[in-house]
Write a protein that holds these residues in place. Structure first.
Motif, PDB file in Angstrom:
ATOM      1  N   PRO A   3       1.755   7.429  -2.395  1.00  0.00           N
ATOM      2  CA  PRO A   3       1.490   6.678  -1.155  1.00  0.00           C
ATOM      3  C   PRO A   3       0.862   5.304  -1.419  1.00  0.00           C
ATOM      4  CG  PRO A   3       0.826   8.952  -0.881  1.00  0.00           C
ATOM      5  CD  PRO A   3       1.151   8.766  -2.342  1.00  0.00           C
ATOM      6  N   HIS A   4       0.032   5.213  -2.443  1.00  0.00           N
ATOM      7  CA  HIS A   4      -0.579   3.932  -2.815  1.00  0.00           C
ATOM      8  C   HIS A   4       0.502   2.919  -3.197  1.00  0.00           C
ATOM      9  CE1 HIS A   4      -3.289   1.123  -4.841  1.00  0.00           C
ATOM     10  NE2 HIS A   4      -2.499   1.200  -5.900  1.00  0.00           N
ATOM     11  N   HIS A   5       1.450   3.322  -4.013  1.00  0.00           N
ATOM     12  CA  HIS A   5       2.534   2.435  -4.437  1.00  0.00           C
ATOM     13  C   HIS A   5       3.480   2.128  -3.278  1.00  0.00           C
ATOM     14  CE1 HIS A   5       1.785   2.213  -8.820  1.00  0.00           C
ATOM     15  NE2 HIS A   5       1.131   3.340  -8.582  1.00  0.00           N
ATOM     16  N   GLN A   6       3.700   3.126  -2.413  1.00  0.00           N
ATOM     17  CA  GLN A   6       4.545   2.897  -1.242  1.00  0.00           C
ATOM     18  C   GLN A   6       3.907   1.863  -0.321  1.00  0.00           C
ATOM     19  OE1 GLN A   6       7.691   4.044  -0.781  1.00  0.00           O
ATOM     20  NE2 GLN A   6       7.710   2.689   0.985  1.00  0.00           N
ATOM     21  N   ALA A   8       2.101  -0.626  -1.292  1.00  0.00           N
ATOM     22  CA  ALA A   8       2.359  -1.938  -1.891  1.00  0.00           C
ATOM     23  C   ALA A   8       3.760  -2.429  -1.543  1.00  0.00           C
ATOM     24  CB  ALA A   8       2.179  -1.860  -3.413  1.00  0.00           C
ATOM     25  N   VAL A   9       4.731  -1.517  -1.555  1.00  0.00           N
ATOM     26  CA  VAL A   9       6.106  -1.880  -1.183  1.00  0.00           C
ATOM     27  C   VAL A   9       6.139  -2.365   0.266  1.00  0.00           C
ATOM     28  CG1 VAL A   9       8.434  -0.962  -0.749  1.00  0.00           C
ATOM     29  CG2 VAL A   9       7.226  -0.342  -2.858  1.00  0.00           C
ATOM     30  N   GLU A  10       5.484  -1.626   1.139  1.00  0.00           N
ATOM     31  CA  GLU A  10       5.501  -1.986   2.557  1.00  0.00           C
ATOM     32  C   GLU A  10       4.819  -3.331   2.810  1.00  0.00           C
ATOM     33  OE1 GLU A  10       3.888   1.468   4.492  1.00  0.00           O
ATOM     34  OE2 GLU A  10       5.567   2.711   3.820  1.00  0.00           O
ATOM     35  N   MET A  11       3.692  -3.572   2.143  1.00  0.00           N
ATOM     36  CA  MET A  11       3.011  -4.864   2.309  1.00  0.00           C
ATOM     37  C   MET A  11       3.857  -6.011   1.775  1.00  0.00           C
ATOM     38  SD  MET A  11      -1.027  -4.134   1.655  1.00  0.00           S
ATOM     39  CE  MET A  11      -0.848  -3.115   0.207  1.00  0.00           C
ATOM     40  N   GLN A  13       7.091  -6.060   1.649  1.00  0.00           N
ATOM     41  CA  GLN A  13       8.198  -6.255   2.590  1.00  0.00           C
ATOM     42  C   GLN A  13       7.759  -7.097   3.790  1.00  0.00           C
ATOM     43  OE1 GLN A  13       9.169  -2.093   3.091  1.00  0.00           O
ATOM     44  NE2 GLN A  13      10.941  -2.254   1.719  1.00  0.00           N
ATOM     45  N   VAL A  14       6.543  -6.875   4.258  1.00  0.00           N
ATOM     46  CA  VAL A  14       6.014  -7.686   5.363  1.00  0.00           C
ATOM     47  C   VAL A  14       5.874  -9.130   4.909  1.00  0.00           C
ATOM     48  CG1 VAL A  14       3.992  -8.099   6.818  1.00  0.00           C
ATOM     49  CG2 VAL A  14       4.871  -5.766   6.535  1.00  0.00           C
ATOM     50  N   ALA A  15       5.311  -9.325   3.713  1.00  0.00           N
ATOM     51  CA  ALA A  15       5.145 -10.682   3.180  1.00  0.00           C
ATOM     52  C   ALA A  15       6.502 -11.367   3.058  1.00  0.00           C
ATOM     53  CB  ALA A  15       4.442 -10.635   1.826  1.00  0.00           C
ATOM     54  N   GLN A  16       7.472 -10.634   2.557  1.00  0.00           N
ATOM     55  CA  GLN A  16       8.808 -11.186   2.372  1.00  0.00           C
ATOM     56  C   GLN A  16       9.435 -11.579   3.716  1.00  0.00           C
ATOM     57  OE1 GLN A  16      11.701  -8.496   0.600  1.00  0.00           O
ATOM     58  NE2 GLN A  16      11.953  -9.944  -1.061  1.00  0.00           N
ATOM     59  N   ALA A  17       9.213 -10.767   4.724  1.00  0.00           N
ATOM     60  CA  ALA A  17       9.814 -11.023   6.033  1.00  0.00           C
ATOM     61  C   ALA A  17       9.201 -12.237   6.732  1.00  0.00           C
ATOM     62  CB  ALA A  17       9.663  -9.782   6.918  1.00  0.00           C
ATOM     63  N   HIS A  18       7.948 -12.531   6.429  1.00  0.00           N
ATOM     64  CA  HIS A  18       7.248 -13.590   7.152  1.00  0.00           C
ATOM     65  C   HIS A  18       6.996 -14.850   6.325  1.00  0.00           C
ATOM     66  CE1 HIS A  18       6.629 -11.060  10.644  1.00  0.00           C
ATOM     67  NE2 HIS A  18       6.322 -10.080   9.817  1.00  0.00           N
ATOM     68  N   GLN A  35       7.357  -1.580  -8.015  1.00  0.00           N
ATOM     69  CA  GLN A  35       6.722  -0.412  -7.401  1.00  0.00           C
ATOM     70  C   GLN A  35       7.735   0.695  -7.154  1.00  0.00           C
ATOM     71  OE1 GLN A  35       3.259  -0.109  -6.939  1.00  0.00           O
ATOM     72  NE2 GLN A  35       3.405  -1.940  -8.206  1.00  0.00           N
ATOM     73  N   GLN A  36       8.957   0.341  -6.804  1.00  0.00           N
ATOM     74  CA  GLN A  36       9.986   1.364  -6.574  1.00  0.00           C
ATOM     75  C   GLN A  36      10.306   2.107  -7.869  1.00  0.00           C
ATOM     76  OE1 GLN A  36      12.973  -1.002  -4.556  1.00  0.00           O
ATOM     77  NE2 GLN A  36      12.325  -0.224  -2.573  1.00  0.00           N
ATOM     78  N   VAL A  37      10.305   1.389  -8.985  1.00  0.00           N
ATOM     79  CA  VAL A  37      10.518   2.047 -10.283  1.00  0.00           C
ATOM     80  C   VAL A  37       9.378   3.024 -10.554  1.00  0.00           C
ATOM     81  CG1 VAL A  37      10.555   1.653 -12.785  1.00  0.00           C
ATOM     82  CG2 VAL A  37      11.930   0.216 -11.271  1.00  0.00           C
ATOM     83  N   GLU A  38       8.155   2.590 -10.325  1.00  0.00           N
ATOM     84  CA  GLU A  38       7.010   3.459 -10.576  1.00  0.00           C
ATOM     85  C   GLU A  38       7.011   4.675  -9.650  1.00  0.00           C
ATOM     86  OE1 GLU A  38       3.287   1.425 -10.915  1.00  0.00           O
ATOM     87  OE2 GLU A  38       4.163  -0.130 -12.186  1.00  0.00           O
ATOM     88  N   ILE A  39       7.391   4.479  -8.395  1.00  0.00           N
ATOM     89  CA  ILE A  39       7.491   5.607  -7.457  1.00  0.00           C
ATOM     90  C   ILE A  39       8.519   6.612  -7.963  1.00  0.00           C
ATOM     91  CG2 ILE A  39       8.271   6.284  -5.141  1.00  0.00           C
ATOM     92  CD1 ILE A  39       6.993   3.594  -4.164  1.00  0.00           C
TER      93      ILE A  39
END
Length: 51
Positions: A3-6, A8-11, A13-18, A35-39
């Motif tokens: 969940p910690h790595h997920q 980071a992915v979500e944050m 994605q928000v940064a990328q979108a804005h 992070q997706q590799v680590e997950i």
């Protein structure tokens, strides 16, 4: 840890979108990819442990 790595992915994605700065968008994509590799590695480890 997954969940910690997920998170980071979500944050990222928000940064990328804005973000309007191309460097920020690129950096966010690098975070997402890493992070997706680590997950995936942690999920594989968990799967082996639970067998």
């Amino acid at each position: 840890m997954i969940p910690h790595h997920q998170g980071a992915v979500e944050m990222a994605q928000v940064a990328q979108a804005h973000a309007t700065d191309p460097w920020i968008q690129m950096f966010a994509q690098e975070i997402i990819s890493a992070q997706q590799v680590e997950i995936a590695e942690m999920q594989a480890w968990l799967s082996r442990r639970l067998q």
